[in-house]
Write a protein that holds these residues in place. Structure first.
Motif, PDB file in Angstrom:
ATOM      1  N   GLU A  28       3.048  18.160  -4.030  1.00 27.26           N
ATOM      2  CA  GLU A  28       4.233  18.422  -4.841  1.00 27.26           C
ATOM      3  C   GLU A  28       4.653  17.122  -5.494  1.00 27.26           C
ATOM      4  N   GLY A  29       5.059  17.197  -6.752  1.00 24.14           N
ATOM      5  CA  GLY A  29       5.530  16.009  -7.439  1.00 24.14           C
ATOM      6  C   GLY A  29       4.388  15.146  -7.944  1.00 24.14           C
ATOM      7  N   ASP A  30       4.641  13.831  -8.024  1.00 21.73           N
ATOM      8  CA  ASP A  30       3.689  12.871  -8.585  1.00 21.73           C
ATOM      9  C   ASP A  30       2.698  12.446  -7.508  1.00 21.73           C
ATOM     10  N   VAL A  31       1.619  13.204  -7.335  1.00 23.72           N
ATOM     11  CA  VAL A  31       0.557  12.895  -6.385  1.00 23.72           C
ATOM     12  C   VAL A  31      -0.728  12.754  -7.182  1.00 23.72           C
ATOM     13  N   SER A  32      -1.371  11.580  -7.100  1.00 25.09           N
ATOM     14  CA  SER A  32      -2.573  11.331  -7.883  1.00 25.09           C
ATOM     15  C   SER A  32      -3.595  10.587  -7.047  1.00 25.09           C
ATOM     16  N   THR A  33      -4.822  10.519  -7.599  1.00 21.94           N
ATOM     17  CA  THR A  33      -5.907   9.793  -6.952  1.00 21.94           C
ATOM     18  C   THR A  33      -6.249   8.577  -7.787  1.00 21.94           C
ATOM     19  N   CYS A  34      -6.409   7.424  -7.128  1.00 18.02           N
ATOM     20  CA  CYS A  34      -6.755   6.191  -7.812  1.00 18.02           C
ATOM     21  C   CYS A  34      -7.622   5.352  -6.901  1.00 18.02           C
ATOM     22  N   THR A  35      -8.250   4.331  -7.466  1.00 18.48           N
ATOM     23  CA  THR A  35      -9.093   3.421  -6.689  1.00 18.48           C
ATOM     24  C   THR A  35      -8.284   2.178  -6.345  1.00 18.48           C
ATOM     25  N   ASP A  36      -8.207   1.913  -5.069  1.00 20.36           N
ATOM     26  CA  ASP A  36      -7.441   0.760  -4.622  1.00 20.36           C
ATOM     27  C   ASP A  36      -8.300  -0.493  -4.711  1.00 20.36           C
ATOM     28  N   LYS A  37      -7.729  -1.577  -5.245  1.00 18.37           N
ATOM     29  CA  LYS A  37      -8.482  -2.812  -5.430  1.00 18.37           C
ATOM     30  C   LYS A  37      -8.811  -3.488  -4.102  1.00 18.37           C
ATOM     31  N   THR A  38      -7.946  -3.346  -3.143  1.00 12.66           N
ATOM     32  CA  THR A  38      -8.189  -3.999  -1.855  1.00 12.66           C
ATOM     33  C   THR A  38      -9.239  -3.256  -1.047  1.00 12.66           C
ATOM     34  N   LEU A  39      -9.095  -1.922  -0.944  1.00 12.18           N
ATOM     35  CA  LEU A  39     -10.018  -1.130  -0.147  1.00 12.18           C
ATOM     36  C   LEU A  39     -11.290  -0.782  -0.910  1.00 12.18           C
ATOM     37  N   LYS A  40     -11.234  -0.869  -2.248  1.00 15.15           N
ATOM     38  CA  LYS A  40     -12.390  -0.550  -3.092  1.00 15.15           C
ATOM     39  C   LYS A  40     -12.888   0.863  -2.841  1.00 15.15           C
ATOM     40  N   CYS A  41     -11.948   1.806  -2.724  1.00 11.33           N
ATOM     41  CA  CYS A  41     -12.284   3.201  -2.517  1.00 11.33           C
ATOM     42  C   CYS A  41     -11.124   4.054  -3.038  1.00 11.33           C
ATOM     43  N   PRO A  42     -11.369   5.359  -3.286  1.00 13.41           N
ATOM     44  CA  PRO A  42     -10.275   6.223  -3.760  1.00 13.41           C
ATOM     45  C   PRO A  42      -9.214   6.428  -2.690  1.00 13.41           C
ATOM     46  N   VAL A  43      -7.970   6.464  -3.116  1.00 19.41           N
ATOM     47  CA  VAL A  43      -6.838   6.726  -2.234  1.00 19.41           C
ATOM     48  C   VAL A  43      -5.882   7.649  -2.961  1.00 19.41           C
ATOM     49  N   PHE A  44      -5.011   8.302  -2.185  1.00 23.97           N
ATOM     50  CA  PHE A  44      -3.971   9.145  -2.773  1.00 23.97           C
ATOM     51  C   PHE A  44      -2.713   8.300  -2.948  1.00 23.97           C
ATOM     52  N   ARG A  45      -2.136   8.406  -4.148  1.00 27.45           N
ATOM     53  CA  ARG A  45      -0.904   7.675  -4.433  1.00 27.45           C
ATOM     54  C   ARG A  45       0.215   8.681  -4.647  1.00 27.45           C
ATOM     55  N   ILE A  46       1.289   8.552  -3.860  1.00 29.91           N
ATOM     56  CA  ILE A  46       2.423   9.469  -3.917  1.00 29.91           C
ATOM     57  C   ILE A  46       3.615   8.676  -4.429  1.00 29.91           C
ATOM     58  N   ARG A  47       4.173   9.106  -5.557  1.00 28.03           N
ATOM     59  CA  ARG A  47       5.290   8.388  -6.164  1.00 28.03           C
ATOM     60  C   ARG A  47       6.404   9.360  -6.524  1.00 28.03           C
ATOM     61  N   GLY A  48       7.617   8.832  -6.606  1.00 24.57           N
ATOM     62  CA  GLY A  48       8.756   9.652  -6.998  1.00 24.57           C
ATOM     63  C   GLY A  48      10.052   8.993  -6.624  1.00 24.57           C
ATOM     64  N   PRO A  49      11.082   9.166  -7.431  1.00 26.64           N
ATOM     65  CA  PRO A  49      12.385   8.537  -7.118  1.00 26.64           C
ATOM     66  C   PRO A  49      13.021   9.115  -5.867  1.00 26.64           C
ATOM     67  N   VAL A  50      12.763  10.401  -5.604  1.00 26.52           N
ATOM     68  CA  VAL A  50      13.291  11.044  -4.396  1.00 26.52           C
ATOM     69  C   VAL A  50      12.102  11.352  -3.499  1.00 26.52           C
ATOM     70  N   PRO A  51      11.984  10.734  -2.342  1.00 28.07           N
ATOM     71  CA  PRO A  51      10.795  10.936  -1.508  1.00 28.07           C
ATOM     72  C   PRO A  51      10.555  12.395  -1.145  1.00 28.07           C
ATOM     73  N   ALA A  52      11.598  13.180  -0.960  1.00 30.27           N
ATOM     74  CA  ALA A  52      11.414  14.565  -0.529  1.00 30.27           C
ATOM     75  C   ALA A  52      10.809  15.441  -1.608  1.00 30.27           C
ATOM     76  N   ASN A  53      10.818  14.979  -2.877  1.00 29.78           N
ATOM     77  CA  ASN A  53      10.318  15.799  -3.977  1.00 29.78           C
ATOM     78  C   ASN A  53       8.849  15.543  -4.294  1.00 29.78           C
ATOM     79  N   SER A  54       8.252  14.522  -3.730  1.00 31.69           N
ATOM     80  CA  SER A  54       6.832  14.217  -3.951  1.00 31.69           C
ATOM     81  C   SER A  54       6.183  14.038  -2.592  1.00 31.69           C
ATOM     82  N   TYR A  55       5.191  14.869  -2.298  1.00 30.97           N
ATOM     83  CA  TYR A  55       4.617  14.810  -0.958  1.00 30.97           C
ATOM     84  C   TYR A  55       3.251  15.482  -0.935  1.00 30.97           C
ATOM     85  N   ILE A  56       2.526  15.224   0.144  1.00 30.30           N
ATOM     86  CA  ILE A  56       1.306  15.940   0.522  1.00 30.30           C
ATOM     87  C   ILE A  56       1.599  16.634   1.835  1.00 30.30           C
TER      88      ILE A  56
END
Length: 1839
Positions: A28-56
């Motif tokens: 729900e909300g702003d949930v996307s997949t991106c490659t993290d520079k530190t881990l060098k692998c895909p990760v899920f990124r969860i963003r949003g001004p209200v934590p309860a509105n963006s989640y997995i």
């Protein structure tokens, strides 16, 4: 799910639900997949001004469940910088409920309900970042948005432990997970394995860890990448919650301490299980004055422990990835099993917490509360998975070993709670934090334990199946219990405190409570408790705030929604409707101002009666009883009750309604036939319902607070505010007392040894005697004075009692007669006891007096009184005295808190002093003794509890420390006792009782029991050893379930068995074995009997004498536990040698009291007592003596010159002087005066003393220095006067019999003042011209410091134990008179020792005290006009220059004060206005206690000496401190040169290895290991200096290799289980040879740390010497390119030929040197051997034998070629590579240089103690000699 096997070893949750498909998961909300520079692998990124509105959300539907049963939940995530995040975990419990676990950095505090736990999350940051440093300094970390440098985190949650600890539930499975913004997530998984994310598979393979052991590395698909050359913990964070080893529940989730991080990092860097940290301690030396060393103290890392799992996972289907991971672990374990030894599990905190609840017909269950735990877990602790039962963890049995049987006590927070059960067969009442249910027929008790504070209110439901209870305190906690089963059904907290009232509805579905909210407003809350029996939750139905007063509130029996309350000025009817709580008042009319105390309904529980017909009764404190119509809410009738008329028959006037002595009613109870009232006058009265007259009453000793009629109306329960509880039998008209109790804390107790009687003394001012079977009070004494301590006579019905006034009274119980009364003591009685043989009684008071009474006579005459022998104060009360079981010895703490004294129990003659003042490296405070206790079965053991939370086992014969246990309780131990069979130890600390295995040989040595809500004052076994008594808030009687000794075949302790076995082994050896060429299978023991342990004294931690061949040397290990580390003593563990001892002073020439004068009171002729301050000089205890027959050569004839003295004597006081104008710098080390040039570092040495120098003084022109030291062999102290220019002695003077405390020259250099120590506190005044004695004065108490006035001629001041002494010198022609006037310290600073003194100006004098105060005195009026607290500890140095004052103390703080405004004025004390007069300018913490200081005239720069043996250069203007002189504080065990002689290394008992520069004697680097002693050190053979390494052996059996170029520890090896006594690199550096105290020689590889070979030929005898030389062994018939030898304490030497590159090592020769039996009191001289440097075929040996000699043995000719006779037994020797010189040291302090061919020698007497080490440099031009911590460097010129 039928099987759980598919979840082993782990479940990848994202892979399990295929999260990328979003079919089984939701986003729900702003949930996307991106490659993290530190881990060098895909990760899920969860963003949003209200934590309860963006989640997995996993799983997608809330009605579904993951069903994951893994105990540990791992989340790999990174919080978004500057943002908040939230995580929710729904966990199902076995009871069917779901508990939500939430954590977030939004939460400010921990919150919990029955189904929801909220934890604050404290984000970590990059190491050494600003946020990281700030969070470390914060007390509880930083809560808030994630920092910008937040790192990826591996978070592990122990779900099973969290549920059991916080909600008292058992975890079933993980139901769902919700990850809310803002964060990045890699994955999450569950497992039953405890995984280490910082460990790689290769490291796990090397350590032998596998999943079968319950541990291992994290799976590769879950791991974080680590670049080459980096470490995991430097890049990422690992958080384990709850953290390992903790007991108390945490209130936040945060990164662990640096210790945990270092532990993780060490696993990456080490190839073995334990990796210590090596700290860079100093820079390279650039310049003498600019030497700034960075000496730090590393913290010891915990031992690696075998990983544990909670259960064995079931077999099942394993995925392909999991198979690969599991196979890798199993292959790692199997491939390393042949060479890696499994690491034993490290000791956890001994024992477990027990809360024993005795139930009828039901098993006990653990409940909450402990000394450190707030909740007791239901989950069993993890256990190690082992292959055999032999390795199973051993614990104290039976478990539990105590069972709470009875509690004598009632009340605590309230006496208004006492309830009948439905059948009226039991009464339920609170006793502080415990709820007691007592059968009224048998007095049998059951206990409900779980509250952590005093119970404030209780309530039953109608059929008494549910019991609700509330506790007092800031956090309102309510528990609901199943009364019949005794278990807690639910616990919930309310936002209220001071819960004063609870009421249950008849059916148990509604609970009502009254308390106050956080704003202190009255609040009424109604809860729904309908489903608590079914495991449901308690919910709030309604709540309301009110301003009316409420004393009582009750739910009506006929309607659960209706309540009634009463209080001051009001009666109110309440009702819950539509979720709201409303009330209406009863119209009281003219009675509106009455104080209503209780309400009750007439009709009982009849449900059919209409609500409108109900009648309510209410009582008041004015005696009125109201009848109120419930339906109309109106008053029907008002009556006022009066006492029975016949009690006032003398009254003529008739009482009216508003006159007369009415009854103040506290409690009211109504039955269908009568009414009961409890009133303030102490009467329980029964009335008819019309209240016409009293038909039955019972009088009590105090106000009646409870009156309750049983359901059958046959009995009336009553309770009083004085702690009495009983019931009135209505039909039989009899009263039965159920319980009496003290109304305040119980201070002490004593048990009758023949009868089940217990006497107690309480703060309520009473002494009571109880029957322990019936719980009845037999006698009650209420004297005018306050009792403090009680003691029963061993066989008669007599007990004695001590009071706060110092009076001792002895009572005969049978005749109720006072036998004797003694008033000799003046302080509060802190100890009172009888001797077991009934001959004597002893008492001690708070002013330090000790009294002995004749208990064989009826009048108990005083035999002797001794003053100032017991430690002052009441800290040791009530059991400050302990008598041995044979009635021969008496032990107590005194004369100071640091000393334990053992005295003759018949004469009070002191036999032994044991000083426990061991300075803790982590604390600035000295350790002090609190309690003492003899072991009953063996009078040779004295147990001492100390302020550092330790228990010490001390030998009463020698004072040796036999064993030490640390961290006994969370708080200090308040009492201890030992069972008669010496199998169990009982301790009390704060609110908990612990039972220990006396021998400390188990894995879990103790069990802990809780229940007390206040600190326990005393604990002990009953005389029959079947019970335990503990007293504090109440009297607890426990059943002791330990099996009696007759169940055991061998009742000897391991210590006794070791004695027997050692003696048996000795007797089997009949004579001296002849010398043979090959070793025997078992090396025979010497024929001489084992030596007795010598009395020794040490001056710090880790100092001690050599154990030698003592029978206890190797068997003592089960009795030794080091601080912070507990010793495992399992069947397979080898013993560990004890290495730490206590300071012991043996008191000689103490004759017992003359029997003819026994009736006299001895107050005089006492040996002087050491003052309670460190400022007073106490010479270090020595067993050696100066050999006066030795003649030293003249200076021009000496064959070697003293080149340098390494170190400074930190034990001296004022033993450093510096004159900045003349550049003079003088200090002392041992018996040497060192004059050093600060610019060149060149030293001159002034020799004239033979004992340790105590102090120095310099004239103002810096031309003369005086030094003082004790005399040899009992002579008077020697004061030497030195001419600095010529370096010669001008004069030597003697006067003082004891040590000289201080020296001082007058400002005009006309006079020299010397002060004696506490033994003879004389003040002597000398002429500085002729050094003739001018005048002397003897003062009453010890003098600590003295100072001359800077301007006034003939004026000086001294300070000491009795105050300040103002002294004036009057000169008339040749006569000089010294006038002294004493002034006591001001009362504002209390009873103190005045320790230091200095002048500020002509009219102001500053003094310091042992409590940190500085006092300013007006010299003219001799009056103190100002005080302020300058330090927390004792001030030992006080120096004033101009308007600046310097203070130095034992807290290690050096402070500079601005005192310009300090001038004589009106009195200012306690810092009232001193803050405006004095100002703290600067402060600095040094490495030890300040003992000396010298500064320039402006106080800008100076030099300060500390007890650590360091002289610091201090520059206040530059704000820097530079180390000028460094030295060892403790005993130096070894010193060795490097091959190029550019450096040398030393090691000492404090665990330090120091490397020095030979040219400048500068400390280059120091390696410190805490809690271990370093016994030996050696250099590695290298071709390049930059490759140099130093190897050292330690007391724990480890070897550590340090590389000098990197200043780090390169490797740690553990080849021994006992202390390492010798170490040496092979000639080519292929191996390291090391020897242990048990005689085993280990051959280790410095390349990989493996133990190549163990040589057992010397087993059983301590190895003293190992030496390796390069030699082609073909000349001796064996193959090899080097030879080495080992010499043992059994006078045997083995010589070996080796070629380590080919792994060859063969025995070349075996030598055995005979000796007669050794009968001296000390250990025999050591056996030592060495190869001749110029001929390796010649071996030199010395040791105990027929003669004192050096033997030269030829390996080729197999015989002794030459002998050199010695006048003393050699304690050390060394062979020079040139001139055939031999250096020999002895215990007679003589260093002898011998030419071995001619026998010519010279003696050198430069040491103040016995020599323990001497060592030539490789070239033979330099020589080291060591005595204790004195290191002398000699330049050898030839003989």
């Amino acid at each position: 799910m039928a099987s759980k096997g598919w979840q082993h070893p782990y479940v990848n949750i994202f892979k399990h639900v295929k999260v990328e498909d979003w079919r089984k998961s939701a986003r729900e909300g702003d949930v996307s997949t991106c490659t993290d520079k530190t881990l060098k692998c895909p990760v899920f990124r969860i963003r949003g001004p209200v934590p309860a509105n963006s989640y997995i959300l996993v799983p997608k539907n809330t009605d579904q469940s993951l069903g994951l049963t893994g105990r540990f939940f791992y989340l790999l995530f990174r919080p978004a910088p500057g943002k908040y995040f939230v995580v929710h975990l729904d966990v199902a419990a076995e009871e069917g409920i779901v508990v939500r676990i939430s954590f977030s950095n939004m939460f400010k505090e921990f919150k919990s309900t029955a189904i929801w736990l909220q934890f604050p999350f404290l984000c970590g940051a990059a190491k050494d970042s600003v946020y990281d440093n700030t969070s470390k300094s914060a007390r509880h970390g930083l809560v808030g948005p994630a920092p910008s440098s937040v790192r990826w985190t591996c978070l592990m949650l122990d779900l099973q432990l969290i549920l059991s600890v916080y909600v008292n539930r058992c975890c079933s499975h993980l139901k769902s997970v919700r990850l809310c913004a803002n964060m990045s997530v890699k994955n999450m998984f569950t497992t039953d394995l405890l995984l280490n994310p910082g460990m790689s598979f290769s490291e796990a393979k090397l350590m032998g860890l596998a999943s079968s052991l319950g541990t291992g590395p994290i799976p590769r698909e879950m791991s974080f990448p680590v670049p080459k050359g980096c470490f995991w913990h430097d890049l990422y964070d690992h958080i384990r919650f709850p953290s390992e080893g903790t007991k108390a529940p945490f209130d936040s989730i945060q990164k662990g301490s640096s210790l945990q991080e270092a532990y993780g990092a060490s696993n990456q860097r080490a190839s073995v299980g334990e990796q210590p940290r090596c700290v860079n301690l100093s820079k390279s030396v650039q310049d003498r004055v600019s030497l700034i060393q960075q000496i730090t103290t590393p913290k010891m890392l915990p031992r690696s422990r075998t990983a544990v799992v909670a259960n064995i996972p079931e077999l099942g289907v394993v995925s392909t990835d999991q198979k690969d991971w599991l196979c890798q672990l199993q292959e790692s374990a199997s491939s390393s099993s042949h060479r890696c030894t499994p690491i034993p599990p490290s000791d956890r905190e001994d024992g477990a917490v027990h809360v024993y609840v005795h139930r009828e017909g039901a098993a006990s269950e653990p409940v909450e509360g402990s000394e450190e735990e707030s909740v007791c877990t239901l989950v069993p602790p993890p256990v190690s998975l082992t292959a055999s039962k032999a390795n199973k963890q051993q614990k104290l049995l039976p478990d539990p070993i105590l069972r709470l049987k009875h509690i004598i006590g009632f009340g605590g927070d309230t006496t208004k709670c006492a309830l009948w059960t439905k059948d009226a067969d039991a009464v339920v009442y609170p006793c502080h934090a415990i709820i007691v249910s007592m059968k009224i027929s048998s007095n049998q008790q059951r206990f409900f334990i779980g509250h952590t504070d005093k119970v404030s209110s209780m309530a039953f439901n109608g059929d008494t199946t549910l019991l609700a209870s509330a506790q007092t305190g800031s956090s309102g906690v309510i528990r609901v219990w199943d009364y019949h089963k005794g278990n807690c059904l639910t616990m919930f907290t309310v936002h209220a405190h001071l819960l004063s009232c609870l009421s249950f509805s008849y059916g148990g579905g509604i609970l009502c409570g009254v308390g106050k909210d956080r704003h202190d407003k009255k609040m009424v809350v109604v809860w729904n408790t309908l489903n608590v029996h079914k495991g449901g939750h308690v919910t709030v139905v309604a709540k309301a705030h009110t301003q009316v007063d409420i004393n009582t509130m009750k739910i009506t029996s006929f309607d659960d929604t209706r309540m009634v309350s009463c209080g001051r000025d009001n009666i109110r009817l309440w009702r819950v409707r539509n979720g709201t709580l409303r009330s209406c008042p009863v119209s009281l009319g003219e009675y509106h101002s009455l104080d209503f105390t209780d309400v009750a309904f007439e009709e009982g529980n009849s449900p059919e009666q209409d609500v409108e017909d109900r009648t309510l009764f209410a009582s008041t404190r004015s005696g009125h009883v109201f009848e109120i119509d419930y339906g109309t809410v109106a008053v029907k009738n008002v009556r006022r009750l009066f006492p029975a008329q016949q009690q006032h028959a003398d009254r003529r006037e008739k009482w009216t309604f508003n006159t007369g002595p009415s009854i103040a009613i506290n409690s009211l109870s109504v039955s269908p036939s009568f009414c009961a009232t409890g009133s303030e006058d102490g009467f329980l009265r029964l009335w008819p319902l019309d209240f016409s007259a009293v038909f039955l009453e019972a009088e009590h000793e105090g106000p009646v607070s409870v009156a309750s009629i049983s359901l059958d109306s046959l009995q009336v329960l009553s309770a009083t505010s004085t702690g009495n509880l009983g019931f009135l039998d209505v039909s039989g008209r009899g009263y039965n007392t159920l319980m009496r109790s003290h109304t305040d804390a119980v201070l002490g107790f004593s048990v009758d040894s023949l009868r089940p009687h217990l006497t107690t003394a309480s703060s309520d001012g009473t002494v009571r005697i109880w029957n322990m079977d019936s719980l009845h009070q037999l006698y009650d004494f209420a004297p005018e004075d306050s009792p403090c301590s009680v003691a029963f006579h061993p066989s008669e019905q007599i007990f004695s009692c001590g009071f706060s006034s110092g009076i001792i009274r002895i009572f005969d119980i049978s005749s109720a007669k006072l036998l004797a009364e003694h008033k000799q003591l003046k302080g509060e009685v802190v100890g009172l006891t009888f001797s077991p043989d009934e001959q004597f009684m002893y008492s001690a008071d708070s002013q330090g007096s000790l009294a002995l009474y004749n208990a064989s006579e009826e009048d108990y005459d005083v035999v002797r009184i001794v003053c100032n022998v017991v430690a002052r104060g009441t800290g040791c009360a009530p059991d400050a005295l302990a008598v041995s079981s044979d009635s021969r010895c008496l032990a107590f703490v005194g004369p100071s808190e640091y000393i334990v004294t053992i005295a003759d129990a018949r004469t009070l003659a002191e036999l032994l002093h044991v000083d426990v003042s061991i300075l803790d490296t982590e604390s600035a405070r000295l350790d002090s003794a609190l309690k003492v206790c003899f072991s009953p079965a063996s009078t040779e053991h004295l147990l001492v509890a100390t302020s550092a939370n330790k228990i010490l086992w001390v030998s009463t014969k020698t004072g040796r420390l036999l064993r030490e246990v640390s961290k006994v309780h969370k708080h200090q131990c308040s009492s201890l006792a030992v069972s008669e069979d010496r199998r169990f130890l009982l301790t009390a600390g704060h609110n908990a009782v612990k039972v220990w295995d006396y021998d400390m040989q188990l894995d879990l040595n103790s069990q802990m029991f809780i229940g007390h809500s206040q600190p326990i004052h005393q604990v002990g076994f009953t005389p029959d050893q079947r019970g335990v008594v503990s007293v504090g808030d109440a009297i607890f009687l426990w059943d002791f379930l330990g099996q009696p000794m007759e169940f055991f075949t061998d009742n000897r302790s391991s210590l006794e068995r070791s004695h027997v076995s050692a003696r048996k082994a000795d007797t089997e050896e009949n004579g001296v074995q002849p010398s043979v060429a090959m070793p025997r299978q078992k090396a025979p023991l010497p024929s001489s009997p084992p030596p007795r342990l010598a009395v020794s004294a040490n001056d710090g931690v880790g100092q001690g004498a050599v154990w030698g061949d003592s029978t206890l040397s190797d068997d003592i290990s089960p009795f030794t536990t080091f601080a912070g580390q507990e010793t495992s003593a399992g069947p397979s563990s080898e013993p560990r040698a004890a290495v730490s001892f206590l300071k012991v002073t043996d008191l000689v020439n103490v004759s017992p009291l003359n029997p003819e004068h026994r009736d006299s009171v001895e107050l005089e002729q006492r040996r002087p007592v050491r003052p309670d301050c460190y400022r007073h000089f106490i010479p270090r205890f020595k067993t050696s003596s100066f050999d006066q027959s030795v003649v030293a050569p003249q200076a021009e004839e000496q064959c070697m010159k003293l080149k340098a003295v390494i170190g400074y004597n930190g034990n001296g006081r004022g033993n450093m002087v510096w004159s900045p104008d003349q550049g003079l710098f003088v200090y002392s080390c041992g018996c040497m005066v060192v004059v050093e040039c600060l610019h060149t570092g060149r030293q001159r040495h002034l020799q004239g003393h033979t004992e340790e120098i105590s102090c120095l003084a310099v004239t103002n022109d810096a031309q003369t220095v005086s030094s003082a030291a004790g005399g040899s062999n009992g002579d008077k102290s020697l004061i030497c006067i030195w001419d600095i220019q010529s370096g010669t002695s001008r004069k030597t003077i003697t006067y003082h019999r004891g040590a000289v405390q201080c020296l001082a020259f007058s400002r005009d250099d006309r006079f020299l003042l010397s002060v004696g120590d506490f033994a003879e506190p004389d003040i002597a005044l000398w002429s500085s011209q002729t050094f003739q004695l001018l005048s002397s004065v003897n003062v009453s108490g010890p003098i600590h410091d003295t100072a001359f006035s800077p301007s006034a001629a003939g004026q000086l001041a001294c300070v000491g134990s009795h105050g300040v002494y103002f002294c004036f010198i009057h000169s008339q022609s040749r006569d000089v008179d010294l006038k002294v006037q004493r002034v006591s310290p001001p009362s504002e600073v209390g009873d103190v020792e005045v320790t230091t003194v200095c002048y500020h100006m002509d009219s102001v004098l500053f003094t310091g005290t042992n409590r940190g105060h500085v006092c300013a005195w007006d010299v003219n009026t001799q009056r103190c006009f100002m005080t302020w607290e300058a330090d927390e500890g004792e001030i030992g140095v006080l120096l004033c220059r101009g308007n600046r004052l310097l203070t130095g103390s034992n807290t290690r703080w050096l402070r500079l004060w601005e005192v310009e405004a300090v001038k004589p004025r009106a009195k200012v004390c306690n810092g009232e206005h001193s803050g405006t007069m004095v100002k703290l300018e600067q402060e600095i913490m040094l490495d030890g206690t300040t003992v000396s200081a010298a500064f320039d005239h402006t106080m800008d720069m100076g030099i300060v000496g500390t007890t650590a043996g360091t002289l610091w250069y201090i520059s206040w203007s530059d704000r820097r401190n530079i180390r000028l002189v460094s030295g060892h504080k403790t005993e130096v065990n070894d010193v060795v040169f490097s091959s190029g002689e550019s450096h040398f290394a030393t090691c000492s008992e404090d665990g330090s290895v120091r490397v020095w520069s030979t040219s400048g004697y500068e400390l280059v680097v120091q390696f410190q290991v805490l809690s271990q002693a370093c016994g030996c050190v050696c250099w590695s053979p290298v071709s390049r200096p930059e490759d140099s390494c130093v190897a050292a052996g330690y007391s724990d059996g480890t070897l550590r290799i340090f590389r000098l170029s990197s200043r780090e520890m390169e490797m740690k090896l553990h080849p021994h289980q006992v202390a390492v006594t010798a170490i040496q690199y092979s000639v080519h550096g292929h191996v390291i040879l090391s020897a242990g105290k048990n005689g085993l020689v280990a051959v280790s590889s410095p390349a990989n740390g493996a133990t190549v070979r163990v040589i057992r030929d010397h087993k059983g005898a301590t190895i003293t010497t190992i030496q390796c030389v390069s030699e082609q062994c073909e000349n001796f018939g064996l193959e090899g390119n080097e030879m080495w030898l080992a010499a043992g304490a059994d006078r045997r030497v083995s010589v070996w030929a080796a070629d380590w590159s080919k792994q060859k090592c063969d025995l070349l020769d075996w030598l055995s040197f005979p000796a007669p039996p050794y009968h001296a009191g000390d250990c025999p001289p050591p056996s030592m051997a060495a190869f001749c440097p110029d001929d390796h075929g010649l071996l030199v040996y010395t040791g105990y034998g027929v003669e004192r000699e050096l033997s030269f043995y030829s390996l080729t000719k197999k015989r002794i070629l030459r002998k050199v006779a010695l006048p003393h037994w050699a304690s050390c020797f060394s062979l020079s590579s040139r001139g055939q010189l031999v250096a020999v040291g002895s215990k007679d302090r003589v260093l002898k240089l011998i030419q071995s061919t001619s026998g010519r020698f010279q003696d050198f007497l430069h040491h103040s103690d016995s020599l323990q080490k001497c060592c030539f440099s490789p070239s033979g031009r330099l020589l080291f000699s060591v005595a204790f911590n004195e290191i002398l460097l000699w330049e050898v010129q030839g003989l």
